[in-house]
Motif scaffolding. Structure first.
Motif, PDB file in Angstrom:
ATOM      1  N   THR A   1       0.418   6.586   2.579  1.00  0.00           N
ATOM      2  CA  THR A   1      -0.422   7.771   2.726  1.00  0.00           C
ATOM      3  C   THR A   1      -1.588   7.411   3.634  1.00  0.00           C
ATOM      4  O   THR A   1      -1.858   6.237   3.881  1.00  0.00           O
ATOM      5  CB  THR A   1      -0.982   8.223   1.369  1.00  0.00           C
ATOM      6  OG1 THR A   1      -1.810   7.175   0.846  1.00  0.00           O
ATOM      7  CG2 THR A   1       0.140   8.549   0.374  1.00  0.00           C
ATOM      8  N   ARG A   2      -2.306   8.425   4.110  1.00  0.00           N
ATOM      9  CA  ARG A   2      -3.488   8.134   4.928  1.00  0.00           C
ATOM     10  C   ARG A   2      -4.513   7.341   4.126  1.00  0.00           C
ATOM     11  O   ARG A   2      -5.180   6.460   4.665  1.00  0.00           O
ATOM     12  CB  ARG A   2      -4.102   9.433   5.451  1.00  0.00           C
ATOM     13  CG  ARG A   2      -3.267  10.029   6.553  1.00  0.00           C
ATOM     14  CD  ARG A   2      -4.032  11.017   7.362  1.00  0.00           C
ATOM     15  NE  ARG A   2      -4.049  12.328   6.711  1.00  0.00           N
ATOM     16  CZ  ARG A   2      -4.764  13.345   7.156  1.00  0.00           C
ATOM     17  NH1 ARG A   2      -5.522  13.217   8.211  1.00  0.00           N
ATOM     18  NH2 ARG A   2      -4.706  14.503   6.550  1.00  0.00           N
ATOM     19  N   ARG A   3      -4.624   7.628   2.850  1.00  0.00           N
ATOM     20  CA  ARG A   3      -5.544   6.878   1.992  1.00  0.00           C
ATOM     21  C   ARG A   3      -5.112   5.414   1.891  1.00  0.00           C
ATOM     22  O   ARG A   3      -5.934   4.508   1.930  1.00  0.00           O
ATOM     23  CB  ARG A   3      -5.614   7.503   0.611  1.00  0.00           C
ATOM     24  CG  ARG A   3      -6.563   6.772  -0.322  1.00  0.00           C
ATOM     25  CD  ARG A   3      -6.675   7.467  -1.641  1.00  0.00           C
ATOM     26  NE  ARG A   3      -7.570   8.594  -1.455  1.00  0.00           N
ATOM     27  CZ  ARG A   3      -7.895   9.427  -2.420  1.00  0.00           C
ATOM     28  NH1 ARG A   3      -7.372   9.287  -3.625  1.00  0.00           N
ATOM     29  NH2 ARG A   3      -8.719  10.424  -2.199  1.00  0.00           N
ATOM     30  N   GLY A   4      -3.801   5.169   1.794  1.00  0.00           N
ATOM     31  CA  GLY A   4      -3.293   3.797   1.750  1.00  0.00           C
ATOM     32  C   GLY A   4      -3.575   3.053   3.047  1.00  0.00           C
ATOM     33  O   GLY A   4      -3.949   1.877   3.030  1.00  0.00           O
TER      34      GLY A   4
ATOM     35  N   ASP B   1       6.492   2.216  -0.305  1.00  0.00           N
ATOM     36  CA  ASP B   1       5.210   1.729   0.180  1.00  0.00           C
ATOM     37  C   ASP B   1       5.400   0.983   1.500  1.00  0.00           C
ATOM     38  O   ASP B   1       6.514   0.752   1.945  1.00  0.00           O
ATOM     39  CB  ASP B   1       4.590   0.772  -0.850  1.00  0.00           C
ATOM     40  CG  ASP B   1       4.271   1.469  -2.164  1.00  0.00           C
ATOM     41  OD1 ASP B   1       4.054   2.698  -2.153  1.00  0.00           O
ATOM     42  OD2 ASP B   1       4.233   0.790  -3.199  1.00  0.00           O
TER      43      ASP B   1
ATOM     44  N   ARG C   1      -6.917  -0.994   5.861  1.00  0.00           N
ATOM     45  CA  ARG C   1      -7.850  -1.383   6.933  1.00  0.00           C
ATOM     46  C   ARG C   1      -9.132  -1.966   6.352  1.00  0.00           C
ATOM     47  O   ARG C   1      -9.594  -3.019   6.786  1.00  0.00           O
ATOM     48  CB  ARG C   1      -8.171  -0.180   7.812  1.00  0.00           C
ATOM     49  CG  ARG C   1      -9.106  -0.532   8.958  1.00  0.00           C
ATOM     50  CD  ARG C   1      -9.417   0.661   9.836  1.00  0.00           C
ATOM     51  NE  ARG C   1      -9.993   1.785   9.141  1.00  0.00           N
ATOM     52  CZ  ARG C   1     -11.293   1.886   8.814  1.00  0.00           C
ATOM     53  NH1 ARG C   1     -12.128   0.937   9.127  1.00  0.00           N
ATOM     54  NH2 ARG C   1     -11.733   2.950   8.182  1.00  0.00           N
TER      55      ARG C   1
ATOM     56  N   LEU D   1       0.832  -1.207   0.000  1.00  0.00           N
ATOM     57  CA  LEU D   1       0.000   0.000   0.000  1.00  0.00           C
ATOM     58  C   LEU D   1       0.863   1.253   0.000  1.00  0.00           C
ATOM     59  O   LEU D   1       1.975   1.249   0.534  1.00  0.00           O
ATOM     60  CB  LEU D   1      -0.884   0.008   1.251  1.00  0.00           C
ATOM     61  CG  LEU D   1      -1.869  -1.153   1.333  1.00  0.00           C
ATOM     62  CD1 LEU D   1      -2.181  -1.486   2.769  1.00  0.00           C
ATOM     63  CD2 LEU D   1      -3.124  -0.814   0.559  1.00  0.00           C
ATOM     64  N   SER D   2       0.315   2.326  -0.557  1.00  0.00           N
ATOM     65  CA  SER D   2       1.046   3.592  -0.550  1.00  0.00           C
ATOM     66  C   SER D   2       1.130   4.124   0.878  1.00  0.00           C
ATOM     67  O   SER D   2       0.202   3.952   1.666  1.00  0.00           O
ATOM     68  CB  SER D   2       0.363   4.616  -1.462  1.00  0.00           C
ATOM     69  OG  SER D   2      -0.899   4.961  -0.956  1.00  0.00           O
TER      70      SER D   2
ATOM     71  N   ARG E   1       7.164   6.370   7.195  1.00  0.00           N
ATOM     72  CA  ARG E   1       7.079   6.783   5.799  1.00  0.00           C
ATOM     73  C   ARG E   1       8.423   7.259   5.266  1.00  0.00           C
ATOM     74  O   ARG E   1       9.129   8.025   5.910  1.00  0.00           O
ATOM     75  CB  ARG E   1       6.067   7.920   5.669  1.00  0.00           C
ATOM     76  CG  ARG E   1       5.834   8.350   4.248  1.00  0.00           C
ATOM     77  CD  ARG E   1       4.643   9.293   4.182  1.00  0.00           C
ATOM     78  NE  ARG E   1       4.238   9.476   2.804  1.00  0.00           N
ATOM     79  CZ  ARG E   1       4.502  10.579   2.121  1.00  0.00           C
ATOM     80  NH1 ARG E   1       5.125  11.580   2.692  1.00  0.00           N
ATOM     81  NH2 ARG E   1       4.115  10.666   0.868  1.00  0.00           N
TER      82      ARG E   1
ATOM     83  N   ARG F   1      -6.049   3.679   5.156  1.00  0.00           N
ATOM     84  CA  ARG F   1      -7.495   3.427   5.214  1.00  0.00           C
ATOM     85  C   ARG F   1      -7.878   2.268   4.297  1.00  0.00           C
ATOM     86  O   ARG F   1      -8.644   1.387   4.678  1.00  0.00           O
ATOM     87  CB  ARG F   1      -8.275   4.676   4.831  1.00  0.00           C
ATOM     88  CG  ARG F   1      -9.770   4.464   4.912  1.00  0.00           C
ATOM     89  CD  ARG F   1     -10.550   5.716   4.488  1.00  0.00           C
ATOM     90  NE  ARG F   1     -11.964   5.528   4.636  1.00  0.00           N
ATOM     91  CZ  ARG F   1     -12.732   4.809   3.824  1.00  0.00           C
ATOM     92  NH1 ARG F   1     -12.195   4.184   2.792  1.00  0.00           N
ATOM     93  NH2 ARG F   1     -14.028   4.689   4.036  1.00  0.00           N
ATOM     94  N   LEU F   2      -7.341   2.260   3.078  1.00  0.00           N
ATOM     95  CA  LEU F   2      -7.630   1.171   2.143  1.00  0.00           C
ATOM     96  C   LEU F   2      -7.162  -0.161   2.718  1.00  0.00           C
ATOM     97  O   LEU F   2      -7.864  -1.167   2.633  1.00  0.00           O
ATOM     98  CB  LEU F   2      -6.952   1.439   0.800  1.00  0.00           C
ATOM     99  CG  LEU F   2      -7.123   0.362  -0.266  1.00  0.00           C
ATOM    100  CD1 LEU F   2      -8.598   0.182  -0.624  1.00  0.00           C
ATOM    101  CD2 LEU F   2      -6.303   0.705  -1.502  1.00  0.00           C
TER     102      LEU F   2
ATOM    103  N   SER G   1      -1.682   3.042  10.417  1.00  0.00           N
ATOM    104  CA  SER G   1      -1.540   4.477  10.664  1.00  0.00           C
ATOM    105  C   SER G   1      -0.122   4.812  11.125  1.00  0.00           C
ATOM    106  O   SER G   1       0.470   5.796  10.678  1.00  0.00           O
ATOM    107  CB  SER G   1      -2.563   4.911  11.710  1.00  0.00           C
ATOM    108  OG  SER G   1      -2.377   6.247  12.059  1.00  0.00           O
TER     109      SER G   1
END
Length: 167
Positions: free
Chosen positions: A22-25, A71, A30, A19-20, A66, A27-28, A59
């Motif tokens: 990022t916060r979006r990564g 990733d 999870r 996953l990337s 990071r 969340r995805l 998180s």
């Protein structure tokens, strides 16, 4: 030529995803991890604890592990129980301890091997009120730890014991 079919002995209980960072990564990761865990039909208390652990570890990987352009990996699997230690010879009347049950193991690997996790006293004064993450991990996991992941990363893992039954 005959086509061949792969037959597995039982259902596969492993999931791994890159996953990337990022916060979006996070969340995805999870959302996808929880979809997978629910498909494994684990007990509700295990599923609830796993959701909290996946969210916190993903998180943390984004926030503290990071590295630009790198990733993080989220991995779930059922870890077999460890065999029980044999009873000490000095106490032959003591019953042998039962073997440990299997556990759901959650692993998050990031690129910052020099930043090892350490539970800290929660900080309530800052705007983000951080410091609760590893306290939550220690609370909801039956075991957790960190291992180096060469060449320069680390894997933070947490385990939730499963009730005795075959998974």
């Amino acid at each position: 030529m005959n086509p061949s079919t792969l037959h597995l002995a039982g259902p596969t209980r492993a999931f791994s995803l890159l996953l990337s960072s990022t916060r979006r990564g996070a969340r995805l990761g999870r959302v996808l991890a929880m979809t997978e865990i629910r498909a494994w039909h684990l007990p509700p208390d295990v599923t609830e604890r796993a959701e909290l652990l996946v969210a916190e570890l993903a998180s943390n990987a984004v926030r503290h592990g990071r590295v630009q352009g790198r990733d993080f990996r989220l991995r779930l699997h059922i870890a077999p129980g460890s065999p029980a230690a044999p009873a000490a010879p000095a106490a032959p009347a003591a019953p042998a301890a039962p073997a440990a049950s299997a556990a759901l193991r959650i692993e998050v690997t990031d690129a910052r091997g020099e930043r090892l996790p350490a539970p800290a006293r929660p900080v309530a004064d800052g705007p983000e009120g951080g410091g609760h993450g590893l306290v939550l991990v220690a609370t909801y996991a039956d075991r957790w730890g960190c291992e180096p992941c060469p060449p320069g990363g680390k894997t933070v893992w947490a385990e939730v014991d499963l009730p005795p039954r075959r998974y």
